[in-house]
Scaffold this motif. Structure first.
Motif, mmCIF file in Angstrom:
data_model
loop_
_atom_site.group_PDB
_atom_site.id
_atom_site.type_symbol
_atom_site.label_atom_id
_atom_site.label_comp_id
_atom_site.label_asym_id
_atom_site.label_seq_id
_atom_site.Cartn_x
_atom_site.Cartn_y
_atom_site.Cartn_z
ATOM 1 N N ALA A 20 -34.293 -3.090 -1.028
ATOM 2 C CA ALA A 20 -34.775 -2.947 0.356
ATOM 3 C C ALA A 20 -34.798 -4.304 1.046
ATOM 4 O O ALA A 20 -34.407 -4.424 2.216
ATOM 5 N N ALA A 21 -35.238 -5.347 0.342
ATOM 6 C CA ALA A 21 -35.267 -6.693 0.920
ATOM 7 C C ALA A 21 -33.863 -7.163 1.270
ATOM 8 O O ALA A 21 -33.638 -7.761 2.324
ATOM 9 N N LEU A 22 -32.910 -6.875 0.405
ATOM 10 C CA LEU A 22 -31.520 -7.264 0.653
ATOM 11 C C LEU A 22 -30.956 -6.556 1.879
ATOM 12 O O LEU A 22 -30.383 -7.176 2.774
ATOM 13 N N VAL A 23 -31.163 -5.256 1.933
ATOM 14 C CA VAL A 23 -30.621 -4.443 3.019
ATOM 15 C C VAL A 23 -31.278 -4.778 4.359
ATOM 16 O O VAL A 23 -30.623 -4.781 5.395
ATOM 17 N N ARG A 24 -32.562 -5.081 4.336
ATOM 18 C CA ARG A 24 -33.288 -5.339 5.581
ATOM 19 C C ARG A 24 -33.271 -6.804 6.006
ATOM 20 O O ARG A 24 -33.756 -7.127 7.093
ATOM 21 N N LYS A 61 -31.763 -10.280 7.468
ATOM 22 C CA LYS A 61 -30.841 -10.492 8.591
ATOM 23 C C LYS A 61 -29.406 -10.609 8.092
ATOM 24 O O LYS A 61 -28.507 -9.933 8.594
ATOM 25 N N ALA A 62 -29.191 -11.451 7.084
ATOM 26 C CA ALA A 62 -27.829 -11.651 6.568
ATOM 27 C C ALA A 62 -27.320 -10.399 5.849
ATOM 28 O O ALA A 62 -26.160 -10.018 5.995
ATOM 29 N N GLY A 63 -28.200 -9.755 5.071
ATOM 30 C CA GLY A 63 -27.796 -8.537 4.364
ATOM 31 C C GLY A 63 -27.409 -7.428 5.328
ATOM 32 O O GLY A 63 -26.391 -6.746 5.143
ATOM 33 N N ALA A 64 -28.201 -7.241 6.376
ATOM 34 C CA ALA A 64 -27.888 -6.221 7.379
ATOM 35 C C ALA A 64 -26.573 -6.540 8.085
ATOM 36 O O ALA A 64 -25.769 -5.642 8.351
ATOM 37 N N ALA A 65 -26.331 -7.831 8.374
ATOM 38 C CA ALA A 65 -25.071 -8.231 9.017
ATOM 39 C C ALA A 65 -23.887 -7.946 8.099
ATOM 40 O O ALA A 65 -22.835 -7.472 8.556
ATOM 41 N N ALA A 66 -24.051 -8.221 6.806
ATOM 42 C CA ALA A 66 -22.971 -7.956 5.845
ATOM 43 C C ALA A 66 -22.693 -6.459 5.743
ATOM 44 O O ALA A 66 -21.537 -6.022 5.744
ATOM 45 N N ILE A 67 -23.754 -5.664 5.668
ATOM 46 C CA ILE A 67 -23.594 -4.209 5.571
ATOM 47 C C ILE A 67 -22.866 -3.670 6.801
ATOM 48 O O ILE A 67 -21.936 -2.873 6.690
ATOM 49 N N ARG A 92 -19.642 -13.616 2.921
ATOM 50 C CA ARG A 92 -19.764 -15.064 3.170
ATOM 51 C C ARG A 92 -19.994 -15.332 4.649
ATOM 52 O O ARG A 92 -20.833 -16.159 5.018
ATOM 53 N N ARG A 93 -19.256 -14.643 5.498
ATOM 54 C CA ARG A 93 -19.406 -14.817 6.945
ATOM 55 C C ARG A 93 -20.822 -14.442 7.383
ATOM 56 O O ARG A 93 -21.444 -15.149 8.173
ATOM 57 N N ALA A 94 -21.364 -13.336 6.852
ATOM 58 C CA ALA A 94 -22.713 -12.893 7.206
ATOM 59 C C ALA A 94 -23.776 -13.884 6.729
ATOM 60 O O ALA A 94 -24.823 -14.010 7.350
ATOM 61 N N TYR A 95 -23.490 -14.584 5.652
ATOM 62 C CA TYR A 95 -24.418 -15.571 5.106
ATOM 63 C C TYR A 95 -24.088 -16.990 5.570
ATOM 64 O O TYR A 95 -24.437 -17.961 4.921
ATOM 65 N N GLY A 96 -23.435 -17.103 6.704
ATOM 66 C CA GLY A 96 -23.171 -18.412 7.296
ATOM 67 C C GLY A 96 -22.229 -19.276 6.480
ATOM 68 O O GLY A 96 -22.358 -20.496 6.478
ATOM 69 N N ALA A 131 -35.407 -12.979 -9.089
ATOM 70 C CA ALA A 131 -35.419 -13.122 -7.632
ATOM 71 C C ALA A 131 -36.586 -12.323 -7.071
ATOM 72 O O ALA A 131 -36.821 -11.198 -7.486
ATOM 73 N N THR A 132 -37.288 -12.916 -6.148
ATOM 74 C CA THR A 132 -38.384 -12.190 -5.499
ATOM 75 C C THR A 132 -37.847 -11.524 -4.234
ATOM 76 O O THR A 132 -36.865 -12.005 -3.644
ATOM 77 N N PRO A 133 -38.466 -10.439 -3.813
ATOM 78 C CA PRO A 133 -38.047 -9.841 -2.543
ATOM 79 C C PRO A 133 -38.097 -10.846 -1.386
ATOM 80 O O PRO A 133 -37.258 -10.808 -0.493
ATOM 81 N N GLU A 134 -39.049 -11.786 -1.425
ATOM 82 C CA GLU A 134 -39.158 -12.791 -0.363
ATOM 83 C C GLU A 134 -37.934 -13.704 -0.343
ATOM 84 O O GLU A 134 -37.423 -14.047 0.724
ATOM 85 N N GLN A 135 -37.469 -14.120 -1.543
ATOM 86 C CA GLN A 135 -36.252 -14.947 -1.606
ATOM 87 C C GLN A 135 -35.063 -14.175 -1.040
ATOM 88 O O GLN A 135 -34.271 -14.712 -0.274
ATOM 89 N N ILE A 136 -34.946 -12.933 -1.444
ATOM 90 C CA ILE A 136 -33.820 -12.111 -0.997
ATOM 91 C C ILE A 136 -33.885 -11.909 0.510
ATOM 92 O O ILE A 136 -32.893 -12.062 1.213
ATOM 93 N N ARG A 137 -35.070 -11.581 1.006
ATOM 94 C CA ARG A 137 -35.252 -11.333 2.437
ATOM 95 C C ARG A 137 -34.910 -12.568 3.267
ATOM 96 O O ARG A 137 -34.363 -12.470 4.353
ATOM 97 N N SER A 138 -35.236 -13.758 2.751
ATOM 98 C CA SER A 138 -34.986 -15.000 3.499
ATOM 99 C C SER A 138 -33.539 -15.459 3.414
ATOM 100 O O SER A 138 -33.148 -16.410 4.085
#
Length: 184
Positions: A112-116, A118-124, A147-151, A166-173
């Protein structure tokens, strides 16, 4: 077909073709080596299974995020095999039911953290849009979109091993270990 709001509903099915990096069955294979080498192998194996659990949840969660549906609906509409695989992976650990439930809940939170994020949502969105346009993508094309979504950042192979879990906070950030952590 259209829903009540007049929005056109498109049904899609997908298949991911690739190598099974997580080697079914998920039990611990025997390896030769020193006790330290065996412990290192067990540690890396646990990370691999942990990541596989995130993969099991991420697909239907990504679909839910992209389609603005509930994750539960997407799981029942096509994620049953993912959940069966998650149960296989968790079942390979010799854990109590409560510990297995805890592992599944953590994988759910990480996905959920990955999908939600900013970068994960852009990649999806980029991957889903490209799939809707082309119908098929290679692994390299998907990697380029991510890679493009993650700058332009990309994780070095094995870099997460020194940072896991990995913590959800790390993934989310959007944290990405860019190099291997040096041994102390």
């Amino acid at each position: 077909m259209k829903n009540r709001k007049g929005v056109r509903i498109v049904g899609c099915e997908g298949i991911v073709e690739g190598y099974d990096l997580h080697s079914y069955p998920y039990g611990l294979p025997r390896i030769e080596g020193s006790p330290e080498e065996q412990e290192r192998f067990k540690y890396l194996r646990a990370i691999t299974r942990d990541m596989e659990l995130i993969n099991c949840f991420a697909g239907f969660m990504a679909e839910a995020h992209y389609r603005r549906m509930s994750a539960a609906a997407c799981m029942f509409l096509g994620g049953e095999q993912d959940m069966e695989r998650a149960k296989l992976v968790v079942g390979a650990w010799d854990l109590s039911d409560a510990e297995q439930h805890e592992l599944l809940a953590l994988a759910d939170a990480r996905a959920a953290a990955l999908v939600r994020s900013k970068a994960g949502a852009a990649a999806i969105k980029a991957i889903a849009d490209a799939l809707m346009e082309r119908g098929r993508l290679t692994g390299e094309q998907i990697a380029t979109l991510c890679r493009r979504a993650y700058g332009g950042r990309e994780c070095a192979y094995g870099a997460w091993n020194a940072y896991w879990p990995a913590t959800p906070e790390q993934i989310r950030s959007g944290f990405i270990p860019e190099r291997l952590r040096q041994a102390a």
